[in-house]
Design a protein around this motif. Structure first.
Motif, PDB file in Angstrom:
ATOM      1  N   MET A 673       3.324   2.029  -5.720  1.00 60.45           N
ATOM      2  CA  MET A 673       1.874   1.964  -5.770  1.00 60.45           C
ATOM      3  C   MET A 673       1.276   3.025  -6.801  1.00 60.45           C
ATOM      4  O   MET A 673       1.879   3.993  -6.765  1.00 60.45           O
ATOM      5  CB  MET A 673       1.775   2.803  -4.057  1.00 60.45           C
ATOM      6  CG  MET A 673       1.928   2.023  -2.924  1.00 60.45           C
ATOM      7  SD  MET A 673       1.240   1.050  -2.336  1.00 60.45           S
ATOM      8  CE  MET A 673      -0.193   1.903  -1.477  1.00 60.45           C
ATOM      9  N   VAL A 690       2.943  -0.648   1.010  1.00 60.00           N
ATOM     10  CA  VAL A 690       2.394  -2.062   0.219  1.00 60.00           C
ATOM     11  C   VAL A 690       3.853  -2.911   0.686  1.00 60.00           C
ATOM     12  O   VAL A 690       4.849  -1.811   0.638  1.00 60.00           O
ATOM     13  CB  VAL A 690       1.860  -2.728  -0.556  1.00 60.00           C
ATOM     14  CG1 VAL A 690       2.355  -3.540  -1.240  1.00 60.00           C
ATOM     15  CG2 VAL A 690       0.821  -2.129  -0.664  1.00 60.00           C
ATOM     16  N   ALA A 730       1.781  -8.557  -2.529  1.00 58.09           N
ATOM     17  CA  ALA A 730       1.450  -7.512  -2.497  1.00 58.09           C
ATOM     18  C   ALA A 730       0.644  -7.358  -0.352  1.00 58.09           C
ATOM     19  O   ALA A 730      -0.521  -7.760  -0.967  1.00 58.09           O
ATOM     20  CB  ALA A 730       1.258  -6.896  -3.113  1.00 58.09           C
ATOM     21  N   ASP A 739      -4.670   0.201  -1.637  1.00 57.94           N
ATOM     22  CA  ASP A 739      -3.775  -0.218  -1.863  1.00 57.94           C
ATOM     23  C   ASP A 739      -3.638  -0.917  -3.076  1.00 57.94           C
ATOM     24  O   ASP A 739      -2.985  -2.322  -3.186  1.00 57.94           O
ATOM     25  CB  ASP A 739      -3.467  -1.543  -0.714  1.00 57.94           C
ATOM     26  CG  ASP A 739      -2.286  -0.984   0.417  1.00 57.94           C
ATOM     27  OD1 ASP A 739      -2.755   0.034   0.523  1.00 57.94           O
ATOM     28  OD2 ASP A 739      -2.802  -1.299   1.511  1.00 57.94           O
ATOM     29  N   ALA A 741      -1.501  -1.986  -5.961  1.00 60.56           N
ATOM     30  CA  ALA A 741      -0.391  -2.664  -6.009  1.00 60.56           C
ATOM     31  C   ALA A 741       0.640  -2.846  -7.349  1.00 60.56           C
ATOM     32  O   ALA A 741      -0.337  -4.103  -8.242  1.00 60.56           O
ATOM     33  CB  ALA A 741       0.261  -3.141  -5.218  1.00 60.56           C
TER      34      ALA A 741
END
Length: 828
Positions: A673, A690, A730, A739, A741
């Motif tokens: 992350m 995630v 993801a 989120d 990622a």
């Protein structure tokens, strides 16, 4: 990885009469094997339904507010709408992918029962009054709206009980979801409704799994005799859709979910859904995901879908119409004063008269053949030049190999053409030279208004062009060979032969230094005196298109064969030779007997994915692109306090596809992350984390997670030697807030040929030796090596490893005895 299409060997007549095998034909016989695909095309407009056609409408998220029946201030607009659906569109039934009311009925079970009887019954009654059965897919608002703390979960059984009781759907659904998921058949089409809301171990998931997935697969498998399959569910599966006034829910797992993969396997044609209150259409894995719907009482442009099921086609037409609002706001339970629908809905007289506007039409043809390249690597197709000059031609657009004058040739459709890059050998400024080809035209003898370019080299200035003019031209549809010098054209002409259309004809243009000549079917037809230098141009040679005026294209169905360019002024007896070795100074020679295909963008060595061009991608939230060697936010890639120079930054839920074409051996990355320069740290940002998922050709290879901020990077190192298309997913699940990622240092690596042939322990068995020899004989690329083929020295090394029991990396030499024993007498 290059592949070659060999001559098909079939006659033109048999090819023309060959039965077209449709997607459904294939699936009927092989559904258990997971064969799938679909061909479809966009068209403009929608034909009036034939008497035997089935017409339906789709109205998700109507209304998404608690609208009574009757509702003061709304009735005129609603009456017009239902009349539009039935009398104008001719709908026989309606689909609704959920969120029909706001339904924030949270006080107790009694309130749920009372208000469901008022609003849901009233909703259904409107459709019944119009003789329009309605089939609803339950959404989040059919359970009181998201989210679901324990106290709200206690109300869900009551919501579901009332939903089943009121709508009385077919009872053929899975155990535990009877009448929440179900199917029905109309003529040659299967319609399936799934429930995308599932409760697992006390937690809510947006998914189709377990018993429901098993039932869904069985339903699809048992109805492969139907020409079309339409599925409706509340939330989209493929992310990146337009959103208005929505909590933006998606199905967990996206494209890699078992639900989507099941639809792909069994050839679902369309997935209809709502939730996002805006129109987005996307064709993925041969399935049209169509997201639509709108908030009555809030949005001023409302939409619906009309579907028409014919004998061979499924037409899906999305329409919009405008409304205006007045008055105050209708009081709503558990909503603010102005977070509610307006009291008055009006459709103007002109809007009623003009009717809705079509915003997109999709036609799915059940008889269309499968596209074997669908969803794979983009492919570059080339026709090889049989001279030593390397003037290979690249096929652009719809050009196909067909039976022709001598063996195979090329048929041109939809503006397709062949382009040959500029090179000194075909850039003719000084004579002599000759251009020739065989043509089977489809343009009528009388000529159309089109311009038929057979072989041209025309750019900012003309150099030479062998073509047929249009009737609008002064030449009145004649054949021409034009050369250009100092702004002047020297152009011999000839009328087309009487048997022009549908018959093979040989055309040739010759400039011998004293005259420009045009030959038709071996006879000189015209000659124009000229002695000089031609215009210089860097434009390509093109077959089927005029580069300088790309609107000039061949008429669909025209076939061209045996294209040659010579640096010599040939006579009539020297034209149309069969062997470039026996022809004078040939610099380009196309027989079109083979077509080479090469995956576009596939890596051939150790490569970071951030340095490759993706086939396609979707990125979550509002981001339109992903980061290459930077986070999706534009910051440096940063996970667990450490920054990285190489990698991919994205936002869940995202999918990025890369073409590997079986060229590489391993995929390696660290996933985590992103901290957005230190802004996102700890467990607060990123919700539940995630899941990082890697797919090879649509199948999950590995996944890690959910990965959260405190965990730091997680390593992935997997074999991808047999993968053509690599997909990085993801997946943020139901909550994608913050989120960000990262795929850190994501790269692919290659192997040497012996490493690729050997087993995991580096040794070579008899089976590996046999495989290596077969690949050597066929000149096949070895997977995982960057597209390398096996050379004779490598065959020796592989055989030596087998005979000595050595491992890859040993320095021992192959023995002549072991080599001879394997390849036999006469081997080379």
């Amino acid at each position: 990885m290059k592949k070659r299409t060999t001559p098909n060997g079939s006659s033109e007549e048999s090819a023309r009469n060959e039965h077209r095998i449709s997607r459904r034909d294939v699936l009927r016989g092989t559904s258990a094997l997971g064969v799938a695909g679909m061909a479809s095309s966009l068209t403009v407009g929608r034909a009036q339904a034939a008497p035997d056609d089935t017409t339906f409408v789709s109205v998700p998220d109507m209304y998404n507010w608690d609208i009574a029946n009757p509702q003061s201030g709304w009735e005129d607009a609603i009456d017009w709408f239902f009349n539009q659906l039935t009398s104008v569109e001719g709908a026989e039934f309606a689909l609704s992918a959920g969120d029909i009311m706001d339904a924030r009925w949270w006080s107790d079970k009694q309130q749920v029962e009372t208000l469901a009887d008022e609003y849901w019954v009233g909703y259904k009654q409107r459709f019944e009054n119009s003789n329009l059965p309605v089939y609803v897919a339950p959404g989040d608002h059919e359970r009181g709206d998201n989210d679901w703390p324990d106290w709200k979960l206690d109300l869900v059984p009551t919501f579901e009980q009332k939903f089943v009781e009121i709508f009385d759907h077919p009872t053929n659904g899975p155990t535990g979801k009877e009448e929440l998921a179900y199917y029905f058949v109309e003529d040659n089409a299967l319609f399936v409704t799934v429930d995308t809301w599932e409760l697992k171990n006390g937690e809510v998931h947006l998914s189709v799994t377990g018993d429901q997935l098993t039932w869904f697969e069985n339903t699809l498998s048992n109805h492969q005799d139907k020409d079309f399959i339409v599925v409706q569910g509340h939330v989209p599966v493929i992310p990146g859709v337009n959103t208005r006034n929505s909590s933006g829910l998606y199905l967990e797992g996206g494209q890699s979910s078992a639900f989507w993969q099941t639809m792909k396997q069994y050839g679902v044609d369309a997935y209809l859904c709502g939730e996002h209150h805006a129109i987005t259409t996307d064709k993925v894995d041969g399935i049209w995901q169509i997201v639509h719907g709108s908030l009555w009482g809030t949005h001023t442009n409302l939409n619906y879908l009309v579907g028409t099921v014919g004998s061979d086609t499924l037409e899906l037409e999305l329409k919009e119409f405008d409304v205006s609002y007045g008055g105050g706001y209708i009081d709503h339970i558990n909503r603010g004063d102005t977070n509610a629908p307006r009291e008055e809905v009006t459709i103007s007289a002109s809007a009623k008269q003009n009717g809705p506007t079509t915003v997109e039409s999709i036609t799915i043809d059940s008889s269309a053949p499968d596209n074997p390249d669908s969803g794979g690597c983009p492919v570059t197709k080339t026709v090889p030049d049989l001279t030593d000059n390397g003037n290979d031609g690249t096929i652009e657009g719809n050009v196909s190999q067909v039976s022709a004058y001598d063996g195979d040739g090329l048929q041109f459709n939809d503006g397709g053409y062949v382009t040959v890059a500029e090179s000194p050998s075909i850039d003719v400024t000084d004579p002599p030279f000759t251009v020739e080809c065989w043509v089977k035209p489809t343009d009528p003898k009388a000529g159309g208004n089109g311009y038929e370019p057979y072989v041209t080299k025309v750019g900012e200035t003309g150099q030479y062009s062998l073509h047929r003019t249009s009737l609008a031209n002064d030449a009145n549809g004649q054949l021409e060979f034009a050369v250009s010098s100092e702004g002047e054209f020297y152009t011999p002409r000839s009328p087309v032969p009487d048997d022009w259309q549908g018959t093979w004809h040989h055309l040739a243009g010759v400039y011998d230094g004293s005259a420009v000549k045009l030959y038709v079917d071996g006879a000189e037809k015209d000659s124009v005196p000229f002695s000089g230098t031609l215009a210089d141009t860097t434009s390509p040679v093109e077959i089927g298109r005029n580069f300088g005026n790309p609107t000039r294209q061949l008429t669909d169905g025209t076939v061209v064969d045996r294209v040659r360019i010579h640096r010599a002024g040939l006579t009539a007896s020297e034209l149309d030779q069969s062997d470039p070795a026996g022809s004078e100074n040939s610099v380009l020679w196309f027989d079109f007997e083979s077509i080479d295909t090469d995956a576009t963008g596939a890596p051939t060595s150790d490569t970071y994915l951030s340095d490759l061009e993706a086939i396609d991608f979707t990125v979550g939230y509002t981001f339109e692109d992903f980061g290459r060697d930077e986070a999706v936010s534009g910051n440096a890639l940063q996970v667990d306090g450490q920054t990285y120079d190489k990698g991919i930054g994205t936002h869940a839920t995202s999918e990025i596809r890369y073409c590997l074409d079986r060229n590489v051996a391993r995929f390696q990355a660290q996933v985590g992350m992103d901290e957005k320069g230190g802004e996102f740290t700890g467990g607060a940002a990123g919700g539940n984390g995630v899941v990082f998922r890697v797919l090879g050709d649509g199948q999950i290879i590995t996944e890690e997670g959910p990965v959260t901020h405190p965990e730091g990077p997680v390593s992935i190192d997997i074999d991808v030697s047999d993968v053509s298309v690599l997909t990085l997913v993801a997946d943020g699940g139901g909550d994608t807030s913050y989120d960000h990622a990262d795929w850190l240092q994501a790269r692919v690596t290659t192997q040497t040929v012996p490493e690729a042939i050997a087993g995991p322990d580096g040794t070579v068995g008899f089976q590996e030796v046999q495989e290596a020899i077969n690949m050597w004989a066929r000149e096949d690329p070895v997977p995982g090596t960057g597209g390398e083929t096996i050379g004779f020295q490598q065959i020796q090394e592989i055989i030596n490893l087998w005979s000595t029991g050595g491992t890859v990396g040993d320095d021992s030499e192959a023995t002549s005895q072991s080599l001879a024993s394997m390849i036999g007498p006469g081997g080379e």
